[in-house]
Write an enzyme that holds these catalytic residues in place. Structure first.
Site, PDB file in Angstrom:
ATOM      1  CE  LYS A 117      -6.647  13.985  -0.197  1.00 21.01           C
ATOM      2  NZ  LYS A 117      -6.537  12.778  -1.018  1.00 21.01           N
ATOM      3  NE  ARG A 118      -5.090  10.090   9.808  1.00 20.88           N
ATOM      4  CZ  ARG A 118      -4.870   9.159  10.732  1.00 20.88           C
ATOM      5  NH1 ARG A 118      -5.641   8.087  10.801  1.00 20.88           N
ATOM      6  NH2 ARG A 118      -3.897   9.299  11.606  1.00 20.88           N
ATOM      7  CG  HIS A 146      -2.132  -0.848   1.063  1.00 19.84           C
ATOM      8  ND1 HIS A 146      -3.314  -0.405   0.518  1.00 19.84           N
ATOM      9  CD2 HIS A 146      -2.318  -2.141   1.349  1.00 19.84           C
ATOM     10  CE1 HIS A 146      -4.189  -1.397   0.491  1.00 19.84           C
ATOM     11  NE2 HIS A 146      -3.594  -2.476   0.988  1.00 19.84           N
ATOM     12  CE  LYS A 166     -13.980   6.689  -0.128  1.00 15.48           C
ATOM     13  NZ  LYS A 166     -13.337   7.051   1.160  1.00 15.48           N
ATOM     14  CE  LYS A 200      -3.184  10.828   2.815  1.00 18.96           C
ATOM     15  NZ  LYS A 200      -3.967  10.186   1.735  1.00 18.96           N
ATOM     16  CB  THR A 216     -10.118   5.068  -2.129  1.00 18.35           C
ATOM     17  OG1 THR A 216      -9.831   5.405  -0.764  1.00 18.35           O
ATOM     18  CG2 THR A 216      -9.364   3.819  -2.539  1.00 18.35           C
TER      19      THR A 216
HETATM   20  C1  LIG Z   1     -12.075   7.281   1.437  1.00 17.18           C
HETATM   21  C2  LIG Z   1     -11.642   7.641   2.794  1.00 17.18           C
HETATM   22  C3  LIG Z   1     -10.284   7.833   3.060  1.00 17.18           C
HETATM   23  C4  LIG Z   1      -9.209   7.765   1.990  1.00 17.18           C
HETATM   24  O1  LIG Z   1      -9.075   9.028   1.404  1.00 17.18           O
HETATM   25  P1  LIG Z   1      -7.801   9.419   0.507  1.00 17.18           P
HETATM   26  O2  LIG Z   1      -8.165  10.755  -0.056  1.00 17.18           O
HETATM   27  O3  LIG Z   1      -7.712   8.369  -0.563  1.00 17.18           O
HETATM   28  O4  LIG Z   1      -6.625   9.456   1.388  1.00 17.18           O
HETATM   29  C5  LIG Z   1      -9.909   8.169   4.349  1.00 17.18           C
HETATM   30  N1  LIG Z   1     -10.825   8.292   5.336  1.00 17.18           N
HETATM   31  C6  LIG Z   1     -12.142   8.129   5.113  1.00 17.18           C
HETATM   32  C7  LIG Z   1     -13.108   8.304   6.234  1.00 17.18           C
HETATM   33  C8  LIG Z   1     -12.596   7.792   3.837  1.00 17.18           C
HETATM   34  O5  LIG Z   1     -13.913   7.606   3.636  1.00 17.18           O
END
Ligand SMILES: *Cc1c(COP(=O)(O)O)cnc(C)c1O
Length: 833
Positions: free
Chosen positions: A567-568, A376, A679, A573, A675
């Site tokens: 995101k985190r 990952h 979304k 990032k 991911t």
């Molecule tokens: C989809 C999702 C992530 C991943 O987000 P990235 O932008 O790909 O880092 C992290 N936390 C939650 C709650 C999510 O739904």
């Protein structure tokens, strides 16, 4: 425990001939009322909002339970191949609305509760959001389980039942505060304890050799401190197909034996208190995303999951197939979600050899054709290595097996490259040094028949870089599986407005066949369709704005562009790059440079690992900038900034549908896939992003004219490293110079001198790994294009529609179909009713 063990010849209650439970409004109302009144003993005087939720959850769970048992029986009867998805994290999100969607009970539940004078949505909002994961990796595991159930694949998830999930994030004076999340305090109606399948897990102790009953020399692991693993099963329903798969989560419990030494010394309370130690194993999820902290408790968690899950699988195997393991590899596979469960390679060897009495070669043939590993990350700080001395203490028998695997592996390497001692050193499972380490990724590679990355670029960088030696040795083992997300939760459930328009326009097959969304593309040219699309987006933005007003006390103008990065919080990032752009916009407003302005709301959200100082300072900077911007009358109607606290799955379900512009701005080559980007795309957001992770494939699918690209490529980042000169860039770019000057003069920390010095230093640092300054000018230009496009409403709507229409590839159904085709080879199994 043995008296409770499931006996195979116990058919008396295998088929209780109960009629199926009613699926209509009256049936749901009756089920709800019974649980509410009789099980929980509440009446109309009860003020707690929790019991209506619990009564509804139990009513739905009953309907899952029938199908769950039928699914289990169908898998057992077929004796087919199975896959086990091993993950330290499952970020499942709320279960209730997902169960209703998948059982097609939405309308019945709404009507049934209405008859009782209750509002479904209000009840559903009382479900705690189980946060048993950090971010993308844990959420991926949850999307995968959803797709496996929908595709009717015999896949079981194995994880840990953490008493405390991801911490709750509060923002106080602009800074992150962590609060423990005791999500199980009021019980969990979705779980089913299965004490009859309890396993005993060994730790510490020593090994000794002995002659087994056939006179063969064997090893046993003795004087261990054992911990019980008690399984709790969570149902995973497929979409309207009567399949209900299982997520099995292990809870640690003390054995009932006491330390006799302590006992005889008269320390009865101390010896009872030691029970606590065992139960601590599953007390809390480690809140580190994309980094490891090397704590002993974490290794205990990893082995606890591996050992309990493998014992469970072997018990099942023996029940169905007896003690003949000759077909085991043909009929079982384990998918390792990152290196966290990689100790499974050695633990399966141990159980086959020490407990099932197989020879090494036979056990190795099984293990190395059963394990598959998903990588990952390329970040060095995330690569797990455990000190040999820790293994020696905690898992002495496992260390012996790792040494033996390594000796045989290095022999193979030296056959392949005679005399290449440097390569032997590089590829060894043991990193030599003052404090030798076990390299978990290498253990996973050597023990697996498949190794995959999670996006095309990531898989390519893996075999060219980190795993190059291994790729040269075993090219056939390596493959790519680009991530996906489930369209049930991330479109059908979270965006009912859009679901309705899609059903009406292209029929409802898209829910399980997301490529159908491509049929939307021609409608992008239809002005009345665009208007409907716009109206739905606007409603979703209003819903998001209402939440932001309530949580952050910031009012968002709904017709402004909603520009979102959730995101985190991590330097790679680059939330920092985003906030630098916000400072630039603010500065333009203050200079009166607002001709042809596109009003914007910039939203941030995400948690920082509690020990990650720089990430926490970035949160503080975002909040300080938000405060200055939002209170300045000059920004009214032009710019708003908000940091939404406690980002989690249930929040993303409101955020993604209400977003116009999706920020995917990591330093190229650092984000394995992403991911969140998928979304947003599914819900009609347009991406501003770098050529990183799955962004590259998103841009390919939607076309370059419908994506705002900026920044260096991964190769460009690497070739700039040796001569990166951020101070030169700042000096020669008036825009960036102006932004850095505002930061350096303390404009956003008037009464907190020096608090952003580390951030400023990182921007100016020639060794800045994330190269924020290098991409700034290009980012600002892409942002200007996005803003100009947004003002051309028809053009923006067209792009929005085409993004959703091109998102079919990013369904986790496609990803899982590829895992199955290339790695698992499972049949589909229909449960018979
Ligand atoms: C989809 C999702 C992530 C991943 O987000 P990235 O932008 O790909 O880092 C992290 N936390 C939650 C709650 C999510 O739904």
């Amino acid at each position: 425990m043995s008296s409770l063990t499931n006996s195979p010849q116990n058919p008396s209650n295998a088929h209780l001939d109960l009629p199926p439970l009613p699926m209509d409004a009256d049936g749901i109302a009756e089920g709800f009322s019974r649980y509410y009144a009789y099980t929980f003993g509440r009446d109309q005087d009860c003020q707690s909002a929790y019991y209506p939720y619990k009564a509804l959850a139990m009513t739905l769970r009953d309907r899952l339970m029938e199908r769950w048992n039928q699914t289990r029986r169908a898998y057992d009867d077929s004796k087919c191949k199975r896959t086990y998805y091993l993950s330290l994290e499952f970020l499942m999100g709320r279960a209730l609305s997902n169960a209703m969607l998948n059982l097609n009970l939405n309308q019945a539940a709404e009507q049934g509760l209405y008859q009782l004078g209750r509002v479904l949505e209000e009840i559903a909002s009382n479900e705690p959001d189980p946060g048993l994961g950090n971010g993308g990796l844990g959420r991926l595991a949850a999307c995968f389980l959803d797709s496996c159930a929908t595709l009717q694949l015999p896949v079981r998830g194995y994880g840990l039942r953490y008493e405390y999930g991801m911490f709750r994030q509060l923002i106080e004076k602009g800074a992150q505060i962590e609060e423990p999340d005791h999500w199980l305090r009021d019980g969990n109606p979705w779980e089913q304890e299965r004490p009859e399948f309890t396993q005993r897990i060994q730790f510490y102790g020593r090994t000794e050799s002995y002659k087994d009953h056939s006179g063969r020399l064997a090893i046993r692991w003795v004087d261990t401190h054992d911990v019980l693993a008690v399984p709790y099963d969570i149902p995973v329903p497929g979409y309207r197909n009567n399949t209900v798969n299982t997520l099995r989560l292990w809870k640690a419990a003390a054995t009932d034996e006491f330390d006799l030494g302590e006992f005889n010394a008269g320390s009865y309370p101390e010896s009872v208190a030691q029970k606590n130690d065992a139960e601590h194993i599953t007390m809390v999820l480690y809140p580190n995303d994309a980094s490891e902290n090397g704590k002993e408790l974490r290794l205990r968690q990893q082995f606890f999951l591996a050992s309990a899950s493998i014992k469970d699988v072997l018990r099942d195997w023996i029940r169905l197939h007896g003690r003949d393991f000759s077909q085991f590899a043909e009929l079982n596979s384990f998918q390792l979600n990152d290196t966290h469960p990689a100790v499974s390679v050695a633990e399966l060897m141990r159980q086959l050899i020490d407990e099932q009495h197989l020879e090494w070669d036979e056990a190795w043939a099984i293990t190395s054709h059963t394990m598959a590993y998903t990588n990952h990350t390329l970040l060095p700080e995330a690569l797990e290595r455990w000190p040999v001395r820790l293994f020696q203490l905690l898992l002495p028998r496992i260390l012996e097996i790792i040494y033996e695997i390594n000796a045989r592996f290095l022999d193979e390497v030296s056959q392949h490259w005679p005399g290449d001692t440097d390569r032997l050193r590089r590829m060894s499972l043991i990193e030599e040094g003052d404090d030798p380490q076990v390299r978990m990724a290498y253990l996973a590679i050597v023990g697996s028949y498949s190794i995959n990355g999670v996006a095309a670029l990531h898989s390519q960088l893996l075999v060219e870089g980190l795993f190059r030696d291994f790729h040269e040795l075993w090219p056939h083992k390596f493959n790519n599986k680009t991530n996906g997300v489930t369209p049930r939760r991330w479109l059908a459930q979270c965006n009912p407005g859009l679901r309705g328009l899609l059903d009406e326009t292209i029929g409802s097959d898209w829910v399980c066949n997301l490529d159908q969304l491509s049929r939307l593309a021609p409608h992008a040219d239809d002005a009345s369709f665009r208007e409907r699309w716009h109206a739905i987006k606007r409603e979703n933005k209003q819903r998001l704005a209402d939440q932001v007003a309530e949580i952050c006390r910031v009012d968002l103008p709904v017709d402004a562009m909603f520009d979102v990065q959730v995101k985190r919080i991590h330097e790679y990032k680059r939330q920092l790059l985003n906030i630098l752009h916000v400072i630039h916009l603010y500065s333009r407003i203050k200079q009166g440079d607002t001709q042809d302005w596109t009003p914007r709301c910039v939203l941030f959200g995400g948690k920082a690992a509690p020990g990650y100082v720089m990430a926490k300072q970035i949160i503080k900077l975002i909040n300080n900038v938000a405060k200055v911007v939002n209170k300045d009358p000059a920004t009214e109607g032009l710019l708003r900034v908000a940091f939404i606290p406690d980002y989690r799955v249930s929040l993303m379900e409101v955020i993604a549908p209400g977003t116009d512009l999706s920020e995917q701005i990591s330093t190229a080559g650092k984000e394995a896939s992403g991911t969140g980007n998928m979304k947003f795309m599914m819900n009609g957001a347009v991406t501003i992003g770098t050529l990183d992770g799955a962004n590259i494939e998103i841009r390919e699918q939607v076309g370059e004219e419908n994506f705002f690209l900026f920044g260096l490529t991964a190769a460009g980042v690497e070739s700039l490293r040796n001569h990166y000169d951020p101070n030169g860039i700042i000096a020669s770019d008036p825009t960036l110079r102006n932004v850095v000057t505002l930061l350096e003069c303390g404009h956003f920390n008037q009464f907190e001198p020096g608090i952003f010095d580390a951030i400023i230093h990182s921007i100016r640092n020639p060794h800045d790994p994330w190269m924020t300054a290098a991409d700034f000018a290009s980012y600002v230009e892409a942002q200007e294009q996005a803003a100009a496009t947004y003002r051309d409403r028809e053009r923006w709507l067209r792009m929005s529609i085409l993004n959703a229409a091109s998102s079919g590839y990013f369904s986790s159904d496609r990803t899982i179909a590829e895992y199955n085709q290339d790695i698992w080879h499972l049949p589909t199994i229909q449960p018979s009713r």
